[in-house]
Design a protein around this motif. Structure first.
Motif, PDB file in Angstrom:
ATOM      1  N   ASP A  16      -7.788  26.427  17.446  1.00 37.71           N
ATOM      2  CA  ASP A  16      -8.516  26.028  18.659  1.00 37.71           C
ATOM      3  C   ASP A  16      -9.179  27.198  19.369  1.00 37.71           C
ATOM      4  OD1 ASP A  16      -7.870  23.352  18.374  1.00 37.71           O
ATOM      5  OD2 ASP A  16      -6.166  23.435  19.764  1.00 37.71           O
ATOM      6  N   THR A  17      -8.658  28.407  19.181  1.00 44.73           N
ATOM      7  CA  THR A  17      -9.139  29.532  19.995  1.00 44.73           C
ATOM      8  C   THR A  17      -9.846  30.636  19.216  1.00 44.73           C
ATOM      9  OG1 THR A  17      -6.974  30.625  19.859  1.00 44.73           O
ATOM     10  CG2 THR A  17      -7.356  29.163  21.756  1.00 44.73           C
ATOM     11  N   VAL A  18      -9.740  30.650  17.896  1.00 45.15           N
ATOM     12  CA  VAL A  18     -10.357  31.710  17.092  1.00 45.15           C
ATOM     13  C   VAL A  18     -11.417  31.072  16.176  1.00 45.15           C
ATOM     14  CG1 VAL A  18      -9.959  33.530  15.386  1.00 45.15           C
ATOM     15  CG2 VAL A  18      -8.251  33.086  17.177  1.00 45.15           C
ATOM     16  N   PRO A  19     -12.705  31.312  16.465  1.00 46.10           N
ATOM     17  CA  PRO A  19     -13.768  30.655  15.705  1.00 46.10           C
ATOM     18  C   PRO A  19     -13.682  30.851  14.190  1.00 46.10           C
ATOM     19  CG  PRO A  19     -14.680  31.773  17.625  1.00 46.10           C
ATOM     20  CD  PRO A  19     -13.225  32.161  17.543  1.00 46.10           C
ATOM     21  N   ALA A  20     -13.386  32.046  13.735  1.00 48.80           N
ATOM     22  CA  ALA A  20     -13.332  32.297  12.290  1.00 48.80           C
ATOM     23  C   ALA A  20     -12.211  31.497  11.634  1.00 48.80           C
ATOM     24  CB  ALA A  20     -13.155  33.785  12.009  1.00 48.80           C
ATOM     25  N   TYR A  21     -11.068  31.384  12.303  1.00 44.29           N
ATOM     26  CA  TYR A  21      -9.958  30.639  11.699  1.00 44.29           C
ATOM     27  C   TYR A  21     -10.284  29.152  11.633  1.00 44.29           C
ATOM     28  CZ  TYR A  21      -5.281  29.442  10.189  1.00 44.29           C
ATOM     29  OH  TYR A  21      -4.221  28.981   9.450  1.00 44.29           O
ATOM     30  N   ALA A  22     -10.931  28.638  12.660  1.00 41.81           N
ATOM     31  CA  ALA A  22     -11.365  27.237  12.623  1.00 41.81           C
ATOM     32  C   ALA A  22     -12.335  27.020  11.461  1.00 41.81           C
ATOM     33  CB  ALA A  22     -12.019  26.859  13.948  1.00 41.81           C
ATOM     34  N   ALA A  23     -13.268  27.953  11.267  1.00 42.32           N
ATOM     35  CA  ALA A  23     -14.221  27.855  10.160  1.00 42.32           C
ATOM     36  C   ALA A  23     -13.511  27.988   8.810  1.00 42.32           C
ATOM     37  CB  ALA A  23     -15.300  28.918  10.306  1.00 42.32           C
ATOM     38  N   PHE A  24     -12.549  28.908   8.732  1.00 45.81           N
ATOM     39  CA  PHE A  24     -11.773  29.104   7.498  1.00 45.81           C
ATOM     40  C   PHE A  24     -11.075  27.807   7.103  1.00 45.81           C
ATOM     41  CE2 PHE A  24      -7.676  30.132   5.510  1.00 45.81           C
ATOM     42  CZ  PHE A  24      -8.093  30.841   4.396  1.00 45.81           C
ATOM     43  N   LEU A  25     -10.426  27.161   8.061  1.00 41.34           N
ATOM     44  CA  LEU A  25      -9.742  25.902   7.765  1.00 41.34           C
ATOM     45  C   LEU A  25     -10.741  24.820   7.375  1.00 41.34           C
ATOM     46  CD1 LEU A  25      -7.010  25.855  10.561  1.00 41.34           C
ATOM     47  CD2 LEU A  25      -6.718  26.406   8.136  1.00 41.34           C
ATOM     48  N   ALA A  26     -11.870  24.755   8.070  1.00 40.04           N
ATOM     49  CA  ALA A  26     -12.906  23.762   7.738  1.00 40.04           C
ATOM     50  C   ALA A  26     -13.459  24.008   6.335  1.00 40.04           C
ATOM     51  CB  ALA A  26     -14.027  23.805   8.768  1.00 40.04           C
ATOM     52  N   ASP A  27     -13.643  25.279   5.964  1.00 37.28           N
ATOM     53  CA  ASP A  27     -14.118  25.620   4.621  1.00 37.28           C
ATOM     54  C   ASP A  27     -13.148  25.140   3.546  1.00 37.28           C
ATOM     55  OD1 ASP A  27     -16.341  26.842   5.716  1.00 37.28           O
ATOM     56  OD2 ASP A  27     -15.590  28.890   5.420  1.00 37.28           O
ATOM     57  N   HIS A  28     -11.882  25.001   3.913  1.00 36.03           N
ATOM     58  CA  HIS A  28     -10.858  24.529   2.977  1.00 36.03           C
ATOM     59  C   HIS A  28     -10.534  23.042   3.190  1.00 36.03           C
ATOM     60  CE1 HIS A  28     -10.291  28.866   2.544  1.00 36.03           C
ATOM     61  NE2 HIS A  28      -9.790  28.574   1.354  1.00 36.03           N
ATOM     62  N   ASP A  29     -11.397  22.354   3.953  1.00 34.30           N
ATOM     63  CA  ASP A  29     -11.215  20.919   4.246  1.00 34.30           C
ATOM     64  C   ASP A  29      -9.857  20.619   4.865  1.00 34.30           C
ATOM     65  OD1 ASP A  29     -13.787  20.201   3.267  1.00 34.30           O
ATOM     66  OD2 ASP A  29     -12.998  20.246   1.219  1.00 34.30           O
ATOM     67  N   ILE A  30      -9.429  21.506   5.767  1.00 32.04           N
ATOM     68  CA  ILE A  30      -8.155  21.338   6.456  1.00 32.04           C
ATOM     69  C   ILE A  30      -8.405  20.941   7.904  1.00 32.04           C
ATOM     70  CG2 ILE A  30      -6.048  22.521   7.256  1.00 32.04           C
ATOM     71  CD1 ILE A  30      -6.117  22.173   4.231  1.00 32.04           C
ATOM     72  N   ASP A  31      -7.810  19.821   8.326  1.00 29.08           N
ATOM     73  CA  ASP A  31      -7.825  19.400   9.722  1.00 29.08           C
ATOM     74  C   ASP A  31      -6.494  19.867  10.315  1.00 29.08           C
ATOM     75  OD1 ASP A  31      -7.726  18.167  12.202  1.00 29.08           O
ATOM     76  OD2 ASP A  31      -7.795  16.118  11.398  1.00 29.08           O
ATOM     77  N   PRO A  32      -6.528  20.864  11.216  1.00 30.04           N
ATOM     78  CA  PRO A  32      -5.264  21.404  11.751  1.00 30.04           C
ATOM     79  C   PRO A  32      -4.346  20.338  12.339  1.00 30.04           C
ATOM     80  CG  PRO A  32      -7.116  22.733  12.471  1.00 30.04           C
ATOM     81  CD  PRO A  32      -7.690  21.534  11.795  1.00 30.04           C
ATOM     82  N   ALA A  33      -4.906  19.328  12.957  1.00 30.70           N
ATOM     83  CA  ALA A  33      -4.081  18.282  13.569  1.00 30.70           C
ATOM     84  C   ALA A  33      -3.367  17.433  12.525  1.00 30.70           C
ATOM     85  CB  ALA A  33      -4.947  17.398  14.460  1.00 30.70           C
ATOM     86  N   ALA A  34      -3.894  17.394  11.308  1.00 28.56           N
ATOM     87  CA  ALA A  34      -3.313  16.554  10.268  1.00 28.56           C
ATOM     88  C   ALA A  34      -2.270  17.282   9.414  1.00 28.56           C
ATOM     89  CB  ALA A  34      -4.416  16.016   9.363  1.00 28.56           C
ATOM     90  N   VAL A  35      -2.167  18.597   9.550  1.00 28.92           N
ATOM     91  CA  VAL A  35      -1.230  19.364   8.722  1.00 28.92           C
ATOM     92  C   VAL A  35       0.199  19.118   9.203  1.00 28.92           C
ATOM     93  CG1 VAL A  35      -0.519  21.675   8.009  1.00 28.92           C
ATOM     94  CG2 VAL A  35      -2.946  21.140   8.224  1.00 28.92           C
ATOM     95  N   THR A  36       1.073  18.774   8.270  1.00 26.37           N
ATOM     96  CA  THR A  36       2.473  18.510   8.625  1.00 26.37           C
ATOM     97  C   THR A  36       3.455  19.467   7.955  1.00 26.37           C
ATOM     98  OG1 THR A  36       2.660  16.889   6.847  1.00 26.37           O
ATOM     99  CG2 THR A  36       2.028  16.059   9.039  1.00 26.37           C
ATOM    100  N   ALA A  37       2.947  20.341   7.064  1.00 27.50           N
ATOM    101  CA  ALA A  37       3.828  21.292   6.373  1.00 27.50           C
ATOM    102  C   ALA A  37       3.093  22.602   6.151  1.00 27.50           C
ATOM    103  CB  ALA A  37       4.287  20.715   5.040  1.00 27.50           C
ATOM    104  N   LEU A  38       3.822  23.699   6.263  1.00 27.87           N
ATOM    105  CA  LEU A  38       3.211  25.016   6.098  1.00 27.87           C
ATOM    106  C   LEU A  38       2.581  25.214   4.728  1.00 27.87           C
ATOM    107  CD1 LEU A  38       5.658  27.462   7.883  1.00 27.87           C
ATOM    108  CD2 LEU A  38       3.338  26.849   8.549  1.00 27.87           C
ATOM    109  N   HIS A  39       3.151  24.605   3.707  1.00 26.01           N
ATOM    110  CA  HIS A  39       2.590  24.799   2.370  1.00 26.01           C
ATOM    111  C   HIS A  39       1.188  24.199   2.235  1.00 26.01           C
ATOM    112  CE1 HIS A  39       3.445  20.654   1.099  1.00 26.01           C
ATOM    113  NE2 HIS A  39       4.621  20.808   1.674  1.00 26.01           N
ATOM    114  N   ASP A  40       0.751  23.410   3.205  1.00 27.41           N
ATOM    115  CA  ASP A  40      -0.608  22.851   3.201  1.00 27.41           C
ATOM    116  C   ASP A  40      -1.634  23.757   3.873  1.00 27.41           C
ATOM    117  OD1 ASP A  40       0.259  20.557   1.875  1.00 27.41           O
ATOM    118  OD2 ASP A  40       0.745  19.540   3.759  1.00 27.41           O
ATOM    119  N   VAL A  41      -1.173  24.836   4.494  1.00 28.14           N
ATOM    120  CA  VAL A  41      -2.068  25.758   5.192  1.00 28.14           C
ATOM    121  C   VAL A  41      -2.535  26.826   4.200  1.00 28.14           C
ATOM    122  CG1 VAL A  41      -2.289  27.398   7.104  1.00 28.14           C
ATOM    123  CG2 VAL A  41      -0.855  25.358   7.365  1.00 28.14           C
ATOM    124  N   PRO A  42      -3.857  26.987   4.028  1.00 30.41           N
ATOM    125  CA  PRO A  42      -4.330  28.015   3.095  1.00 30.41           C
ATOM    126  C   PRO A  42      -3.999  29.416   3.599  1.00 30.41           C
ATOM    127  CG  PRO A  42      -6.175  27.052   4.288  1.00 30.41           C
ATOM    128  CD  PRO A  42      -4.950  26.278   4.677  1.00 30.41           C
TER     129      PRO A  42
END
Length: 124
Positions: A16-42
């Motif tokens: 929510d607060t770091v633009p590059a990290y939001a873009a990094f997650l979007a580049d990996h098709d990750i919705d932060p609100a939908a992640v339920t386990a750490l192993h799903d975070v790139p």
């Protein structure tokens, strides 16, 4: 709150607060609100996140470089620059204050890591 839940809450806050990290997650098709386990975070690496991929300002909270920049010695081939704040520089190192070596709990350090003898930082 479990350690994994705390780490996921931190990941969402950073997204929510770091633009590059939001873009990094979007580049990996990750919705932060939908992640339920750490192993799903790139995993971020120097090659996928730091070097040339996302500008320094975008890797800072609210896209604004703080009052310090740290630089590594470049022992792996080229120096790495990352933002710091004077507040973080004065805080205890999580690896010593929270005994990170004796636990599986993820830690997001605020202080520099790496070759302590070769790190440098300066005020902006």
């Amino acid at each position: 709150m479990s350690p994994e839940q705390a780490a996921l809450a931190l990941m969402r806050h950073v997204a929510d607060t770091v633009p590059a990290y939001a873009a990094f997650l979007a580049d990996h098709d990750i919705d932060p609100a939908a992640v339920t386990a750490l192993h799903d975070v790139p995993v971020t690496t120097k090659d996928t996140y730091v070097r040339r991929r996302y500008p320094l300002a975008e890797r800072c909270r609210d896209g604004t470089i703080g009052d310090m920049i740290a630089v590594s010695s470049g022992s792996t081939g080229e120096p790495t620059f990352w933002p710091r704040s004077s507040t973080c520089a004065r805080s205890p190192t999580p690896s010593t204050s929270h005994q990170a070596y004796n636990t599986a709990t993820p830690v997001a350090p605020c202080r520099n890591s790496g070759w302590l003898g070769s790190l440098g930082s300066g005020r902006i």
